[in-house]
Scaffold this active site. Structure first.
Site, PDB file in Angstrom:
ATOM      1  CB  SER A 117      -0.875  -0.021   1.245  1.00 53.56           C
ATOM      2  OG  SER A 117      -0.084  -0.358   2.357  1.00 53.56           O
ATOM      3  CB  CYS A 118       2.142   3.366  -1.948  1.00 50.94           C
ATOM      4  SG  CYS A 118       3.358   2.069  -1.787  1.00 50.94           S
ATOM      5  CG  PHE A 119       0.521   7.654   1.554  1.00 55.57           C
ATOM      6  CD1 PHE A 119      -0.640   8.146   2.131  1.00 55.57           C
ATOM      7  CD2 PHE A 119       1.262   6.717   2.260  1.00 55.57           C
ATOM      8  CE1 PHE A 119      -1.053   7.718   3.376  1.00 55.57           C
ATOM      9  CE2 PHE A 119       0.858   6.283   3.511  1.00 55.57           C
ATOM     10  CZ  PHE A 119      -0.304   6.783   4.069  1.00 55.57           C
TER      11      PHE A 119
ATOM     12  CB  SER B 202       5.589   2.722   1.398  1.00 57.08           C
ATOM     13  OG  SER B 202       4.912   2.239   0.278  1.00 57.08           O
TER      14      SER B 202
ATOM     15  CB  THR C  45      -2.350   2.093  -3.566  1.00 57.00           C
ATOM     16  OG1 THR C  45      -1.967   1.791  -2.223  1.00 57.00           O
ATOM     17  CG2 THR C  45      -1.196   2.777  -4.268  1.00 57.00           C
TER      18      THR C  45
END
EC number: 1.1.1.-
Length: 895
Positions: free
Chosen positions: A260-262, A696, A334
């Site tokens: 998961s990420c920004f 991340s 995400t």
């Protein structure tokens, strides 16, 4: 059976609670006394669905927590769950593990049999080293790696896909039988048990996660071959997945790995020792030194700072989801990112793709950390810069009274000149700068011998100076010009309306108290205050990090650590400048507004207000045909309006009667308040395709405060880098594992090479690039794959004709290349056209870079316009059969 769990972090706490649910008597041990006290009160420091309920169910019954190691004397099994953080190269820090082992040695009797289970993620060989440390004790050491996924860790604990147990000697049945008794619950559910040796068990954990990354990189690599041989990667992936030996998971080409990420432009709040800074995820990743960075987080009761464990980035080609909440707040992440949701009074975790409209998130508020008095040692700060060479100190008393002490350090040709005129080179006094403290504010700094403007060598951020900072951020700027011989001069200016006498006089009084000279200019209804001081400009720009104009203004990090009364004085200056009081409902109600075009200023102000218990809304808009985004921060609700309204001074008197005449105490709109956080609802969910880097972070409590003050979960960690390091530590080159990262970074380069290989030489070739922005229906060029590809084409000598359906995207592209001529010369080798058919006229090839539905265009007409019928479809968007029937050569991604 009695069980001890050493370490009550993410793994340890879930292990302790889970074993208590199985019916064992469990003691959790941790060196953090405050955490232990909170756990014994049933307060959970982690946010995992179901965890807090289980903790409250068993605590002070068959589950207790302590800072003492004494309970392990009576324990049959001791689980080691301490942290083993990785450094930037992937090395595991085993100090905490070995420290715990030493504590065990000090506590248990050598003759008493114990089973010691290592659940911490450790490199291969660690269990053997632990047994060597305990060789004189009657213990067996077991490797039992965890496979918990953040966000659903409690579920994973009770529903593992397998249980891995590593032993020293598989013929020694005693520890095996004990571990099977501990995990009887899983045996009864027919969960597979893998009984093996230490090294195998240790390696399984790293290998599992790294293999997922390798699998994804494999399919991405295969997509390149698929292109070469004219195969279809989508069909290949589907067919491969039907084979039970392979399975269909993680076989989507182009997605990449990394959890998961920004989005890179999302912000978070960090502390590097001076106070909170608003910083984008991209900027955080690019920091050279991240060792001492702390992240603003939430510990369940209040805002707090937590250590940054890891920052990373990865290439992402899939949907990003924007969650929009009440009060104009939003976050772009995400689809697999874990989001903290308030449900039935408890904080739970949902993946972004599972979040629904109406779900609730929280905005924590209230102070954090220790508030303190803040003083800026300007001379000390200047000593770290080249500016110190031009700085002087004037203090006649110092020069006279301390001359004999100062004299050996003077660089003057005639030292007695110092005694006569009281002026000393600042760099000369640095070795004995403590002597200055005897004379306090008499020490004046300046950069010109005329001493026209001097400032104190130290400035305390008191109420007055806090207001001055606020005034500067609203009404100020720093300008630079050049004097004789090219000498750089800097000035600070503040500009008010001539009617704002209260604020003008306040600024003048503050400057007079500090002994700082200024000039005034009154013209066309404005009243300016100008200060010519390179040093004071340095203080505001570089020490306080206030910025120099409206576009880069920001709240000083130091302000977040100041005492509450100082924060309010700062806001007083800020709102008096760019704030306004607005009458509503025929003068029956009020709200307060503050406007800024600085994104970081807006986010920082929202956080500062939250620290003071004020929850505001924010609106993004373009005002008066401006192309720059403005942020309008609004404060409503009677009590909040009164608190901020009083900051305006005499101006508030014109509105006070309206506030006093409210017939009822109107609560703020758009949210609900709890004791320590506000509750917002998800109002809209927007999905959009994104190709570019995402970023991340991992924090020590898995939580952080992000854009607009929203509490969110951190990213899921990966073990690829750690596995690479273990290969290298054993003198083995991890060719395939390293390639997993490389493959995911090389996609755009590969696509370019595909085009280049078709033509052999791109020099002089003309291409139509269809799509310019980073996604359809936007003018945003940031992270645009099209722009990166255009740069590559131009560098190879090609001519590019660009097109996008969005007019503003076309304008932005033109302006960008007109400003930066390092790669493209607009009107020579780069053109942007308003018509798609004009764009494709006489081109050697068409390149599709954005996911518009180009199928709707007249491809027969296009075929008659192009020089050569060839299409490079970077988005696999076209109807292949239709295009080929019209005589086009088609090249997609893996098709």
């Amino acid at each position: 059976m009695n069980i001890s769990v050493i370490g009550t972090g993410y793994v340890g706490l879930i292990q302790a609670v889970g074993l208590a649910e199985f019916g064992f008597d469990v003691v959790g041990i941790d060196i953090d006394e405050s955490k232990v006290k909170a756990l014994n009160r049933g307060e959970c420091p982690l946010y995992e669905e179901g965890l807090e309920g289980l903790l409250k169910k068993h605590v002070n019954k068959n589950l207790t927590f302590t800072t003492s190691y004494k309970p392990i004397k009576d324990s049959d099994v001791i689980f080691l769950c301490v942290g083993t953080p990785q450094d930037k190269d992937g090395n595991a820090d085993l100090r905490f593990l070995f420290s715990a082992v030493e504590k065990i040695k000090e506590t248990i009797d050598k003759e008493d049999y114990k089973v010691i289970v290592i659940k911490s993620t450790v490199p291969v060989g660690t269990n053997r080293r632990v047994k060597e440390l305990l060789k004189d004790y009657n213990v067996d050491v077991v490797s039992n790696p965890e496979f918990l996924r953040e966000g659903i860790a409690v579920y994973d604990f009770f529903n593992p896909e397998r249980v891995i147990l590593g032993f020293e000697n598989l013929n020694n049945k005693k520890p095996i039988e004990i571990m099977e008794e501990v995990y009887k619950y899983f045996k009864d559910k027919n969960i597979p048990f893998v009984i093996t040796n230490w090294e195998t068990a240790e390696l399984i954990k790293y290998a599992s996660n790294a293999f997922l990354a390798t699998k994804i990189s494999f399919i991405n690599e295969l997509a390149k071959l698929s292109d070469k041989v004219k195969a279809d990667i989508k069909t290949i992936s589907y067919a491969m997945g039907l084979d039970p030996r392979i399975g269909n998971k993680f076989l989507n080409a182009g997605i990449g790995y990394g959890g998961s990420c920004f989005h890179p432009d999302e912000v978070l709040f960090i502390d590097r020792g001076r106070g909170l800074e608003c910083i984008t995820f991209k900027e955080l990743f690019e920091l050279e030194d991240k060792d001492n960075v702390k992240i603003l987080s939430f510990d369940g009761e209040k805002l707090s700072l937590k250590k940054l464990k890891l920052a990373s980035k990865r290439y992402y080609n899939d949907d990003l989801i924007t969650l929009r909440f009440n009060l104009g707040r939003e976050i772009k992440i995400t689809k697999d990112h874990p989001v903290v949701i308030l449900e039935d009074g408890e904080l739970k975790i949902k993946l972004t793709s599972d979040v629904k409209e109406g779900d609730k998130v929280i905005l924590p508020y209230g102070n954090f950390g220790e508030e303190r008095e803040i003083e800026i040692d300007i001379l000390e700060e200047l000593s770290k810069t080249d500016l110190i060479e031009k700085v002087w100190i004037h203090n006649k008393d110092l020069a006279t009274n301390e001359f004999n002490i100062i004299k050996p350090y003077l660089s003057n040709k005639y030292p007695h000149d110092v005694k006569r005129n009281g002026t000393i080179r600042a760099k000369d006094i640095l070795p004995i700068k403590e002597i200055l403290d005897k004379y306090g504010s008499k020490n004046r700094l300046f950069t010109a011998k005329s001493k026209s403007t001097t400032i104190p060598y130290k400035i305390k951020i008191d109420k007055d100076f806090a207001r001055l900072i606020g005034y500067y951020l609203s009404e100020g700027w720093i300008s630079k010009d050049y004097g004789r011989n090219g000498v750089v001069r800097k000035r600070i200016g503040l500009c008010f309306g001539i009617h704002e006498e209260e604020y003008i006089n306040d600024v003048k009084n503050i400057l007079n108290k500090l002994g700082i000279k200024y000039i005034e200019k009154i013209k066309d209804g404005s009243h300016s205050i100008l200060i010519s001081s390179k040093i004071l400009a340095y203080v505001f720009e570089n020490i306080l990090n206030c910025g120099i104009n409206c576009y880069n203004k920001n709240i000083p990090p130091q302000m977040f650590n100041a005492k509450e009364e100082i924060k309010w004085e700062f806001l007083k200056g800020l709102f008096r400048g760019d704030g306004g009081i607005v009458r509503l409902n025929n003068n029956k109600n009020l709200n307060i507004e503050f406007a800024t075009v600085s994104k970081k200023m807006a986010h920082s102000l929202l956080i500062l207000l939250q620290l003071l218990g004020i929850v505001a809304s924010v609106k993004k808009c373009y005002n008066n045909k401006s192309t720059t985004m403005a942020y309008i921060i609004r404060i409503n609700g009677l009590e909040q309006v009164k608190k901020i309204g009083e900051l305006f001074g005499k101006k508030w008197e014109n509105y006070k009667d309206i506030a006093e005449s409210y017939k009822r105490n109107i609560e703020p709109l758009g949210y609900k308040k709890s004791d320590n956080f506000a509750i917002l609802e998800v109002k809209e969910i927007i999905k959009e395709h994104y190709s570019g880097y995402v970023y991340s972070v991992e924090t020590e409590n898995s939580l952080l405060i992000t854009s607009y003050g929203i509490l969110i979960h951190n990213c899921f960690p990966k073990d690829v880098k750690a596995l690479i390091k273990q290969f290298e530590n054993n003198n083995i080159e991890p060719i395939l594992i390293k390639a997993t990262d490389i493959v995911n970074e090389e996609q755009i380069k590969w696509f370019f090479e595909k085009i280049k290989n078709y033509y052999g030489n791109l020099n002089g070739k003309t291409f139509a690039v269809l799509g310019l922005a980073f996604k359809p229906n936007t003018d945003d060029l940031r992270e645009s794959r099209a722009i990166k590809l255009i740069d590559m084409l131009l560098e190879s000598g090609a001519i590019v004709k660009g097109f996008d359906y969005v007019e503003k995207a076309r304008e932005n592209t033109i302006n960008m290349y007109k400003l930066d001529k390092s790669k493209g010369f607009y009107g020579y080798n780069l053109y942007v056209l308003d018509d798609l058919y004009e764009t494709v006229k006489n081109v050697d090839g068409i390149i599709i870079t954005v996911e518009y539905d180009f199928n709707k265009e007249d491809w027969e007409k296009i075929g008659n316009l192009v020089k050569e019928k060839v299409v490079f479809d970077g988005r696999n968007i076209l109807d292949v059969e239709k295009i080929k029937k019209l005589g086009f050569k088609y090249y997609g991604v893996g098709r």
